[in-house]
Design a protein around this motif. Structure first.
Motif, PDB file in Angstrom:
ATOM      1  N   LEU A  61      98.681  66.548  -7.912  1.00 37.76           N
ATOM      2  CA  LEU A  61      98.853  67.280  -9.170  1.00 37.76           C
ATOM      3  C   LEU A  61     100.251  67.086  -9.742  1.00 37.76           C
ATOM      4  O   LEU A  61     100.422  66.888 -10.950  1.00 37.76           O
ATOM      5  N   LEU A  62     101.248  67.138  -8.869  1.00 36.99           N
ATOM      6  CA  LEU A  62     102.611  66.923  -9.352  1.00 36.99           C
ATOM      7  C   LEU A  62     102.801  65.498  -9.847  1.00 36.99           C
ATOM      8  O   LEU A  62     103.487  65.260 -10.849  1.00 36.99           O
ATOM      9  N   ALA A  63     102.178  64.524  -9.169  1.00 34.55           N
ATOM     10  CA  ALA A  63     102.287  63.130  -9.610  1.00 34.55           C
ATOM     11  C   ALA A  63     101.612  62.908 -10.964  1.00 34.55           C
ATOM     12  O   ALA A  63     102.058  62.073 -11.763  1.00 34.55           O
ATOM     13  N   THR A  64     100.548  63.656 -11.245  1.00 37.71           N
ATOM     14  CA  THR A  64      99.808  63.469 -12.498  1.00 37.71           C
ATOM     15  C   THR A  64     100.653  63.823 -13.718  1.00 37.71           C
ATOM     16  O   THR A  64     100.406  63.318 -14.813  1.00 37.71           O
ATOM     17  N   THR A  65     101.662  64.666 -13.541  1.00 34.39           N
ATOM     18  CA  THR A  65     102.535  65.006 -14.672  1.00 34.39           C
ATOM     19  C   THR A  65     103.285  63.789 -15.185  1.00 34.39           C
ATOM     20  O   THR A  65     103.785  63.793 -16.313  1.00 34.39           O
ATOM     21  N   GLN A  66     103.381  62.732 -14.357  1.00 34.22           N
ATOM     22  CA  GLN A  66     104.113  61.521 -14.740  1.00 34.22           C
ATOM     23  C   GLN A  66     103.191  60.349 -15.058  1.00 34.22           C
ATOM     24  O   GLN A  66     103.653  59.220 -15.238  1.00 34.22           O
ATOM     25  N   ALA A  67     101.877  60.595 -15.134  1.00 34.01           N
ATOM     26  CA  ALA A  67     100.923  59.508 -15.396  1.00 34.01           C
ATOM     27  C   ALA A  67     101.186  58.896 -16.770  1.00 34.01           C
ATOM     28  O   ALA A  67     101.311  59.615 -17.761  1.00 34.01           O
ATOM     29  N   SER A  68     101.256  57.550 -16.815  1.00 34.65           N
ATOM     30  CA  SER A  68     101.620  56.864 -18.057  1.00 34.65           C
ATOM     31  C   SER A  68     100.458  56.132 -18.721  1.00 34.65           C
ATOM     32  O   SER A  68     100.551  55.749 -19.889  1.00 34.65           O
TER      33      SER A  68
ATOM     34  N   LEU B 139      94.757  80.014 -21.135  1.00 26.58           N
ATOM     35  CA  LEU B 139      96.117  79.506 -21.011  1.00 26.58           C
ATOM     36  C   LEU B 139      96.256  78.060 -21.495  1.00 26.58           C
ATOM     37  O   LEU B 139      97.272  77.690 -22.100  1.00 26.58           O
ATOM     38  N   ILE B 140      95.242  77.232 -21.221  1.00 31.43           N
ATOM     39  CA  ILE B 140      95.339  75.790 -21.492  1.00 31.43           C
ATOM     40  C   ILE B 140      95.725  75.465 -22.939  1.00 31.43           C
ATOM     41  O   ILE B 140      96.660  74.683 -23.170  1.00 31.43           O
ATOM     42  N   PRO B 141      95.040  76.023 -23.962  1.00 31.97           N
ATOM     43  CA  PRO B 141      95.441  75.662 -25.335  1.00 31.97           C
ATOM     44  C   PRO B 141      96.878  76.046 -25.664  1.00 31.97           C
ATOM     45  O   PRO B 141      97.513  75.410 -26.516  1.00 31.97           O
ATOM     46  N   VAL B 142      97.406  77.076 -24.995  1.00 34.12           N
ATOM     47  CA  VAL B 142      98.770  77.545 -25.263  1.00 34.12           C
ATOM     48  C   VAL B 142      99.807  76.616 -24.644  1.00 34.12           C
ATOM     49  O   VAL B 142     100.830  76.294 -25.277  1.00 34.12           O
ATOM     50  N   ILE B 143      99.554  76.146 -23.398  1.00 32.95           N
ATOM     51  CA  ILE B 143     100.575  75.379 -22.674  1.00 32.95           C
ATOM     52  C   ILE B 143     100.418  73.866 -22.827  1.00 32.95           C
ATOM     53  O   ILE B 143     101.238  73.105 -22.313  1.00 32.95           O
ATOM     54  N   THR B 144      99.373  73.421 -23.535  1.00 29.47           N
ATOM     55  CA  THR B 144      99.143  71.970 -23.671  1.00 29.47           C
ATOM     56  C   THR B 144      99.322  71.490 -25.107  1.00 29.47           C
ATOM     57  O   THR B 144      98.738  70.491 -25.513  1.00 29.47           O
ATOM     58  N   VAL B 145     100.147  72.190 -25.871  1.00 30.05           N
ATOM     59  CA  VAL B 145     100.373  71.802 -27.265  1.00 30.05           C
ATOM     60  C   VAL B 145     101.006  70.418 -27.343  1.00 30.05           C
ATOM     61  O   VAL B 145     100.620  69.568 -28.150  1.00 30.05           O
ATOM     62  N   ASN B 146     101.993  70.161 -26.480  1.00 36.97           N
ATOM     63  CA  ASN B 146     102.703  68.876 -26.500  1.00 36.97           C
ATOM     64  C   ASN B 146     102.226  67.911 -25.412  1.00 36.97           C
ATOM     65  O   ASN B 146     102.285  66.695 -25.590  1.00 36.97           O
ATOM     66  N   SER B 147     101.809  68.436 -24.257  1.00 37.36           N
ATOM     67  CA  SER B 147     101.292  67.592 -23.180  1.00 37.36           C
ATOM     68  C   SER B 147     100.530  68.470 -22.188  1.00 37.36           C
ATOM     69  O   SER B 147     100.648  69.699 -22.199  1.00 37.36           O
ATOM     70  N   TYR B 148      99.779  67.804 -21.317  1.00 39.37           N
ATOM     71  CA  TYR B 148      99.010  68.534 -20.314  1.00 39.37           C
ATOM     72  C   TYR B 148      99.778  68.715 -18.998  1.00 39.37           C
ATOM     73  O   TYR B 148      99.250  69.274 -18.047  1.00 39.37           O
ATOM     74  N   ALA B 149     101.030  68.254 -18.938  1.00 36.68           N
ATOM     75  CA  ALA B 149     101.825  68.364 -17.719  1.00 36.68           C
ATOM     76  C   ALA B 149     101.950  69.807 -17.211  1.00 36.68           C
ATOM     77  O   ALA B 149     101.823  70.059 -16.006  1.00 36.68           O
ATOM     78  N   PRO B 150     102.199  70.807 -18.094  1.00 36.86           N
ATOM     79  CA  PRO B 150     102.288  72.183 -17.584  1.00 36.86           C
ATOM     80  C   PRO B 150     101.005  72.645 -16.884  1.00 36.86           C
ATOM     81  O   PRO B 150     101.065  73.432 -15.931  1.00 36.86           O
ATOM     82  N   ALA B 151      99.862  72.181 -17.340  1.00 38.71           N
ATOM     83  CA  ALA B 151      98.593  72.553 -16.704  1.00 38.71           C
ATOM     84  C   ALA B 151      98.536  72.027 -15.276  1.00 38.71           C
ATOM     85  O   ALA B 151      98.042  72.705 -14.366  1.00 38.71           O
ATOM     86  N   PHE B 152      99.054  70.811 -15.051  1.00 30.91           N
ATOM     87  CA  PHE B 152      99.040  70.232 -13.705  1.00 30.91           C
ATOM     88  C   PHE B 152     100.023  70.962 -12.782  1.00 30.91           C
ATOM     89  O   PHE B 152      99.775  71.096 -11.580  1.00 30.91           O
ATOM     90  N   VAL B 153     101.133  71.449 -13.328  1.00 29.98           N
ATOM     91  CA  VAL B 153     102.085  72.237 -12.533  1.00 29.98           C
ATOM     92  C   VAL B 153     101.452  73.558 -12.102  1.00 29.98           C
ATOM     93  O   VAL B 153     101.604  73.995 -10.948  1.00 29.98           O
TER      94      VAL B 153
END
Length: 424
Positions: free
Chosen positions: A318-325, A382-396
């Motif tokens: 999950l932590l690695a997914t925040t850096q998926a390119s 929570l998801i629509p609130v924290i994923t406005v710019n990216s989905y990284a917070p959801a993975f954290v």
């Protein structure tokens, strides 16, 4: 009928029902780009519909936990799958938020029965050292459903030409499943006319804990179940773990659409990959637990070790997914996340039958399922609130949940073995 293997025919039919369950529930997400364009619906409305389903699913877990303990596995599954298949077909007639929400609520209540039903069937048909494997086979149905639903829904959509016709086609699958189920599942192992004496004896004697030489005969009512910290270990582990799975079931199509601009066809091309990891994780978690029990480990050590391993795999991935390119790298990491999830969840789902007898297993599994879905509701808000710019917070958030899952089992379930009445 394979001699001495009737129990595996039973669990394979339950796994097949689970595949159909996931095709039916996954259709909305995969078809959403077309539905939203056709009906002018928004991401916020999608979240509302998703949460209506999840609230209903949470209620349905407890309801069907009681129903399965009341009417049994055979009729419980018939009731569950008939209603959810009809609800899937009704989606074809939805015209907006209200009608989608209503049909989704019916789908949620009825689809929920699959889980306490499977846990109860597992407790009835499998000895302790095979239960994690049986639960893994059942859970692999969810993974296989995730794998096949994307291409099946995509192909049906292309072939039939509309999202409405696609809902009707997949809804019909559940009614077809009833035919083999009613033929094969005649009763439990004690009275089934097809079971051999050897298999019946193997199942019933294998339901004794080898460490204590006890079988789970303690079948308390709801009040006493909820008074035991071990029950809360099962409930809280489910509460923290389940949102990780639903992060992908509910939001993977929108993640691919919003992050990479994918439409229905591209989502179908990539959306199945994470579930391959889930399928292998379900088998791995079950086989590993079975292997350790056969090697002489206690149920307590085997369950906790496999659950902890699954939690560690989820945390790192999950932590690695925040850096998926790239989309391919992202879905491969998601495959690792779901591998870890399924490694852990099969062993968590066997805990009710480790602690209690079959008469209480469905009830506790239902409570755990309800708690889990309430957590998913919170995540969906929570998801629509924290994923406005990216989905990284959801993975954290998912990584934190993996840690809390493992802690729940270790802290609240100090010794996994059959419980006894407090009055003894």
């Amino acid at each position: 009928m394979m001699k001495g293997k009737l129990r595996y025919w039973i669990v394979m039919l339950v796994a097949l029902a689970t595949i159909i369950n996931y095709i039916d529930r996954g259709a909305l997400g995969f078809l959403w780009p077309e539905i939203s364009e056709d009906l002018g619906m928004t991401k916020e409305e999608y979240a509302i519909i998703l949460n209506v389903f999840t609230f209903a699913y949470a209620f349905g877990q407890t309801l069907f936990g009681k129903i399965f303990d009341w009417i049994g596995v055979r009729l419980g599954f018939v009731l569950s799958i008939v209603v959810w298949s009809a609800a899937t077909i009704l989606h074809a007639f939805a015209q907006g938020l209200l009608s989608f929400a209503a049909f989704r609520a019916i789908l949620g209540v009825s689809e929920a029965g699959n889980w306490p039903g499977a846990t109860k069937a597992n407790a009835e048909w499998f000895p302790i050292n095979e239960r994690a494997l049986a639960q893994g086979i059942f859970n692999s149905g969810a993974a296989i459903g995730g794998i096949v639903s994307a291409p099946i829904i995509g192909l049906l959509f292309v072939f039939l030409g509309s999202w409405q016709a696609t809902f009707v086609a997949i809804g019909a699958l559940g009614f077809l499943w009833l035919i083999p189920w009613l033929i094969v599942y005649k009763s439990g192992p004690e009275a089934h006319p097809w079971i051999s004496a050897e298999e019946r004896e193997f199942i019933l004697t294998g339901q004794r804990n080898t460490e204590t030489n006890e079988t789970a005969e303690y079948a308390p009512g709801s009040g006493e179940i909820l008074s035991r910290k071990e029950s809360w270990g099962v409930i809280m582990a489910s509460f923290f773990l389940d949102p990780i799975w639903w992060l992908f079931v509910g939001w993977l199509p929108l993640y691919l659409n919003e992050t990479y601009g994918f439409g229905v066809e591209e989502i179908a091309l990539y959306g199945w990959i994470p579930y391959v990891g889930a399928m292998f994780g379900a088998w791995f978690g079950g086989l590993l637990a079975q292997n350790r029990l056969k090697a002489g480990w206690t149920v307590n050590k085997a369950r906790k070790s496999v659950i902890t391993l699954g939690g560690l795999i989820m945390l790192v991935s999950l932590l690695a997914t925040t850096q998926a390119s790239t989309p391919l790298f992202a879905v491969l990491l998601m495959a690792a996340i779901l591998f870890g999830f399924q490694t852990a969840v099969g062993n968590i789902q066997t805990l009710p039958s480790d602690f209690y007898s079959g008469k209480s297993v469905g009830t506790l599994a239902g409570y755990a399922g309800t708690a889990a879905k309430l957590a998913v509701v919170a995540l969906n808000f929570l998801i629509p609130v924290i994923t406005v710019n990216s989905y990284a917070p959801a993975f954290v958030v998912g990584a934190a949940l993996a840690i809390l899952t493992v802690l729940s089992v270790w802290v609240l379930c100090p010794d996994i073995k059959p419980l006894k009445s407090k009055t003894i």
